[in-house]
Design a protein around this motif. Sequence first.
Motif, short mmCIF file in Angstrom:
data_model
loop_
_atom_site.label_atom_id
_atom_site.label_comp_id
_atom_site.label_asym_id
_atom_site.label_seq_id
_atom_site.Cartn_x
_atom_site.Cartn_y
_atom_site.Cartn_z
N ALA A 95 8.28 2.92 -1.50
CA ALA A 95 7.65 1.99 -0.55
C ALA A 95 7.60 2.69 0.81
O ALA A 95 8.60 3.28 1.23
N VAL A 96 6.44 2.65 1.46
CA VAL A 96 6.33 3.36 2.75
C VAL A 96 5.78 2.45 3.84
O VAL A 96 4.91 1.62 3.60
N ARG A 97 6.30 2.66 5.04
CA ARG A 97 5.81 1.96 6.24
C ARG A 97 5.46 3.04 7.25
O ARG A 97 6.31 3.82 7.65
N THR A 98 4.20 3.06 7.62
CA THR A 98 3.69 4.17 8.40
C THR A 98 3.10 3.65 9.71
O THR A 98 2.19 2.82 9.67
N PRO A 99 3.61 4.09 10.86
CA PRO A 99 3.12 3.57 12.14
C PRO A 99 1.61 3.63 12.29
O PRO A 99 1.00 2.73 12.87
N SER A 100 0.96 4.67 11.75
CA SER A 100 -0.49 4.80 11.94
C SER A 100 -1.30 3.87 11.03
O SER A 100 -2.52 3.78 11.18
N GLN A 101 -0.63 3.19 10.10
CA GLN A 101 -1.36 2.37 9.12
C GLN A 101 -1.07 0.88 9.30
O GLN A 101 0.08 0.49 9.52
N PRO A 102 -2.09 0.04 9.15
CA PRO A 102 -1.90 -1.39 9.40
C PRO A 102 -1.04 -2.10 8.34
O PRO A 102 -0.40 -3.10 8.65
N GLN A 103 -1.05 -1.61 7.11
CA GLN A 103 -0.28 -2.30 6.06
C GLN A 103 0.83 -1.40 5.50
O GLN A 103 0.68 -0.18 5.47
N PRO A 104 1.92 -2.05 5.01
CA PRO A 104 2.88 -1.26 4.24
C PRO A 104 2.21 -0.80 2.94
O PRO A 104 1.20 -1.38 2.52
N ARG A 105 2.76 0.21 2.34
CA ARG A 105 2.13 0.78 1.14
C ARG A 105 3.17 1.13 0.09
O ARG A 105 4.37 1.15 0.36
N ILE A 106 2.66 1.47 -1.08
CA ILE A 106 3.50 2.02 -2.15
C ILE A 106 2.79 3.27 -2.66
O ILE A 106 1.56 3.32 -2.71
N ASP A 140 5.42 -10.03 -4.79
CA ASP A 140 6.45 -9.98 -3.74
C ASP A 140 5.81 -9.78 -2.36
O ASP A 140 4.74 -9.19 -2.24
N LEU A 141 6.54 -10.22 -1.35
CA LEU A 141 6.00 -10.13 0.01
C LEU A 141 5.95 -8.70 0.52
O LEU A 141 5.08 -8.35 1.32
N THR A 142 6.88 -7.87 0.08
CA THR A 142 6.96 -6.51 0.63
C THR A 142 7.03 -5.48 -0.52
O THR A 142 7.50 -5.79 -1.62
N PRO A 143 6.61 -4.24 -0.25
CA PRO A 143 6.73 -3.20 -1.28
C PRO A 143 8.18 -2.87 -1.60
O PRO A 143 8.49 -2.48 -2.74
N GLU A 144 9.07 -3.05 -0.63
CA GLU A 144 10.50 -2.78 -0.89
C GLU A 144 11.03 -3.74 -1.96
O GLU A 144 11.82 -3.36 -2.80
N GLU A 145 10.54 -5.00 -1.91
CA GLU A 145 10.96 -5.98 -2.93
C GLU A 145 10.29 -5.71 -4.28
O GLU A 145 10.86 -5.99 -5.32
N ASP A 199 3.24 10.79 9.54
CA ASP A 199 4.08 10.00 10.45
C ASP A 199 4.94 8.96 9.73
O ASP A 199 5.46 8.04 10.36
N SER A 200 5.08 9.11 8.43
CA SER A 200 5.87 8.12 7.70
C SER A 200 7.36 8.49 7.68
O SER A 200 7.71 9.60 7.30
N PRO A 201 8.23 7.55 8.06
CA PRO A 201 9.67 7.84 7.99
C PRO A 201 10.14 8.12 6.55
O PRO A 201 11.15 8.77 6.34
N GLU A 202 9.37 7.62 5.58
CA GLU A 202 9.77 7.81 4.18
C GLU A 202 9.19 9.09 3.57
O GLU A 202 9.35 9.33 2.37
N LEU A 203 8.50 9.91 4.39
CA LEU A 203 7.85 11.10 3.82
C LEU A 203 8.85 12.05 3.15
O LEU A 203 8.62 12.53 2.03
N THR A 204 9.97 12.29 3.81
CA THR A 204 10.96 13.23 3.25
C THR A 204 11.42 12.73 1.88
O THR A 204 11.49 13.51 0.92
N LEU A 205 11.69 11.42 1.81
CA LEU A 205 12.11 10.83 0.53
C LEU A 205 11.01 10.99 -0.52
O LEU A 205 11.26 11.44 -1.65
#
Length: 221
Positions: free
Chosen positions: A156-167, A100-105, A140-146
């Motif tokens: 699935a996490v998207r973090t401003p300080s990191q170049p790629q999305p992650r899982i 998949d293109l994204t970790p959310e998918e 700095d991840s918006p998904e940290l609380t989750l």
Amino acid sequence: MSELRQALAEQLAEAVFQALTDDLARQERVLLVVSGGSTPVPFFKALAAKHLPWKQVDITLADERWVDEQSRDSNAKLVRENLLQGAAADANFVPLTTGDLTPEEGVEEVAKRAASLPWPASVVILGMGGDGHTASLFPDSPELTLALATDELLVAVRTPSQPQPRITFSADRLHQAKRHILHITGDEKRTVLANAMSGDDVRQLPIRAFLSCPLAIYWAP
Ligand SMILES: O=C1O[C@H](COP(=O)(O)O)[C@@H](O)[C@H](O)[C@H]1O
């Protein structure tokens, strides 16, 4: 590679070997959760040389960048090239990405794959970044609380300080392991860890979420 870091990697490999051997005396299969990054390479090589019944060992990652497995940033590539070598190639490795293109998918498919592993993990080996992140639990991840609160396996996490999305595996899933180890090197990370031990705001330094697991610390200069 300094002699002290090499000795640390070998001591860690021996401890993990003992833990997996102990658990295999009581259960058919065991799960080892490892981290990526640069620190674990000598540990992976030392563990690969151990005489384990590798066919009974499942291995997965604490977290992964959402990149192709051929990418130099892929933690799976790191594991395949350094740990799944020789007899250790018989271990069952479960990667954390899909086509998949994204970790959310892809997260649901990865979660199904991961759910079939023999939880709880025998050992979780965590790394830590200079910002106090561990796995992909970033300050700095918006998904940290989750990721700190959910009982889902993965986030699935998207973090401003990191170049790629992650899982990343959730804190809850990592907490459930039988043993927790932190493998770090260098004075900068020792200082970060000392700061983490002197406070309790997990959002500021996410490694704090694991300090009372209890956490065995493997550190060398
Ligand atoms: O991004 C990551 O970094 C940490 C630490 O990596 P290192 O290169 O400083 O050893 C690692 O624990 C994590 O699994 C990885 O995805």
